[in-house]
Design a protein around this motif. Sequence first.
Motif, PDB file in Angstrom:
ATOM      1  N   ALA A 221       0.544  -1.463   0.118  1.00  0.00           N
ATOM      2  CA  ALA A 221      -0.086   0.039  -0.061  1.00  0.00           C
ATOM      3  C   ALA A 221       0.907   1.123   0.183  1.00  0.00           C
ATOM      4  O   ALA A 221       0.462   2.309  -0.620  1.00  0.00           O
ATOM      5  CB  ALA A 221      -0.877   0.065   1.130  1.00  0.00           C
ATOM      6  N   GLN A 222       1.958   1.350   0.804  1.00  0.00           N
ATOM      7  CA  GLN A 222       2.866   2.278   0.947  1.00  0.00           C
ATOM      8  C   GLN A 222       3.533   2.605  -0.626  1.00  0.00           C
ATOM      9  O   GLN A 222       3.531   3.801  -0.862  1.00  0.00           O
ATOM     10  CB  GLN A 222       3.953   2.120   1.694  1.00  0.00           C
ATOM     11  N   ILE A 223       3.854   1.517  -1.274  1.00  0.00           N
ATOM     12  CA  ILE A 223       4.610   1.610  -2.641  1.00  0.00           C
ATOM     13  C   ILE A 223       3.550   2.317  -3.494  1.00  0.00           C
ATOM     14  O   ILE A 223       3.888   3.033  -4.320  1.00  0.00           O
ATOM     15  CB  ILE A 223       5.038   0.294  -2.906  1.00  0.00           C
ATOM     16  N   LEU A 224       2.266   1.635  -3.624  1.00  0.00           N
ATOM     17  CA  LEU A 224       1.278   2.469  -4.549  1.00  0.00           C
ATOM     18  C   LEU A 224       0.961   3.703  -4.264  1.00  0.00           C
ATOM     19  O   LEU A 224       0.807   4.506  -5.064  1.00  0.00           O
ATOM     20  CB  LEU A 224       0.193   1.397  -4.266  1.00  0.00           C
ATOM     21  N   ASP A 225       0.998   4.146  -2.765  1.00  0.00           N
ATOM     22  CA  ASP A 225       0.438   5.462  -2.556  1.00  0.00           C
ATOM     23  C   ASP A 225       1.705   6.560  -3.039  1.00  0.00           C
ATOM     24  O   ASP A 225       1.463   7.635  -3.439  1.00  0.00           O
ATOM     25  CB  ASP A 225       0.430   5.394  -0.926  1.00  0.00           C
ATOM     26  N   VAL A 226       2.872   6.100  -2.861  1.00  0.00           N
ATOM     27  CA  VAL A 226       4.029   6.959  -3.202  1.00  0.00           C
ATOM     28  C   VAL A 226       4.314   6.886  -4.672  1.00  0.00           C
ATOM     29  O   VAL A 226       4.178   8.240  -5.327  1.00  0.00           O
ATOM     30  CB  VAL A 226       5.527   6.158  -2.755  1.00  0.00           C
ATOM     31  N   ALA A 227       3.900   5.810  -5.448  1.00  0.00           N
ATOM     32  CA  ALA A 227       3.827   5.848  -6.906  1.00  0.00           C
ATOM     33  C   ALA A 227       2.558   6.691  -7.256  1.00  0.00           C
ATOM     34  O   ALA A 227       2.912   7.493  -8.337  1.00  0.00           O
ATOM     35  CB  ALA A 227       3.633   4.489  -7.539  1.00  0.00           C
ATOM     36  N   THR A 228       1.628   6.908  -6.627  1.00  0.00           N
ATOM     37  CA  THR A 228       0.362   7.547  -7.279  1.00  0.00           C
ATOM     38  C   THR A 228       0.737   8.904  -6.939  1.00  0.00           C
ATOM     39  O   THR A 228       0.187   9.762  -7.903  1.00  0.00           O
ATOM     40  CB  THR A 228      -0.956   6.910  -6.797  1.00  0.00           C
ATOM     41  N   HIS A 229       1.117   9.309  -5.759  1.00  0.00           N
ATOM     42  CA  HIS A 229       1.472  10.578  -5.352  1.00  0.00           C
ATOM     43  C   HIS A 229       2.640  11.020  -6.227  1.00  0.00           C
ATOM     44  O   HIS A 229       2.602  12.339  -6.537  1.00  0.00           O
ATOM     45  CB  HIS A 229       1.917  10.721  -4.011  1.00  0.00           C
TER      46      HIS A 229
END
Length: 275
Positions: A257-265
């Motif tokens: 989830a953290q990886i996906l959040d960083v990628a989308t941000h």
Amino acid sequence: MTAERNGLIDYGRFAAALGLVWFFTQAPGNRVAYLSVPFLLVILTLPTTGTIAAKARRLLLPFLVWSLIFAVVQTAFTLKINAPPFAWWEDYMLLTGTWYHLWILPFAFLAAVLAPWFQHPLASLGAALLVALLMAVKGTPEAVPFGMWSFGIIPILVGIAFFAWGWRLAVVTLLFSSAILFLGRPAPDNITILVGTALALLCMSIHLSATQTSDWCGRMSTWIIVSHPLAIIIGQSLRITYIELALFSVVVSVVLAQILDVATHGTRRNQLELS
């Protein structure tokens, strides 16, 4: 993040998202973790401004994107065992998505569209009592996804009652509809609906100031809910089982989830810089 935002709701969503991961690993305690489902359904009734199109972007777009992702996963599994590529496909997946957890998104969209029609006290209370009575007399529908939807209707209506008229009407709606279920159709799901929905009402009735931590929990919960089967698949591919699989999946789902959040941000920042 605004001053009016309730940080406790974000903490609750995060805990419920992790509970959802635990439930789907079928580890010991999964019945307790199942409380996450009615909890999340109530939280999904949080009032939002915007058109139907905006609600579709918020709920149906992730549904379509993640259905595509898990369709690829399903196809890979079937090819691995030399089965026809689309042997996994069922017609009901048009409503549920291509993995078992995605049904909550189109259901929440339908609830968001219909919510204005049930904001009168008699409408939300009456609808909840009618649904409970039908379930007590007729039982839960066997057809997918209507069995899952029937499980979620009462939490949704209780959430609508809460945000439209406050916790008193919400509690009355929950207690009366639960009483009908307990008297007419004793089942473990009745306890799950009652307790999970009650925990959501308690969470929404207590206000905590929003912080960066609560904001992070809120963002992570969304990603965990949609992506957590990938964490479970990774654990199973490593031949991890039992409680160890649940613990592994919980940790990996947060990391993912953290990886996906960083990628989308990062993508959003780049778009802003280019515009």
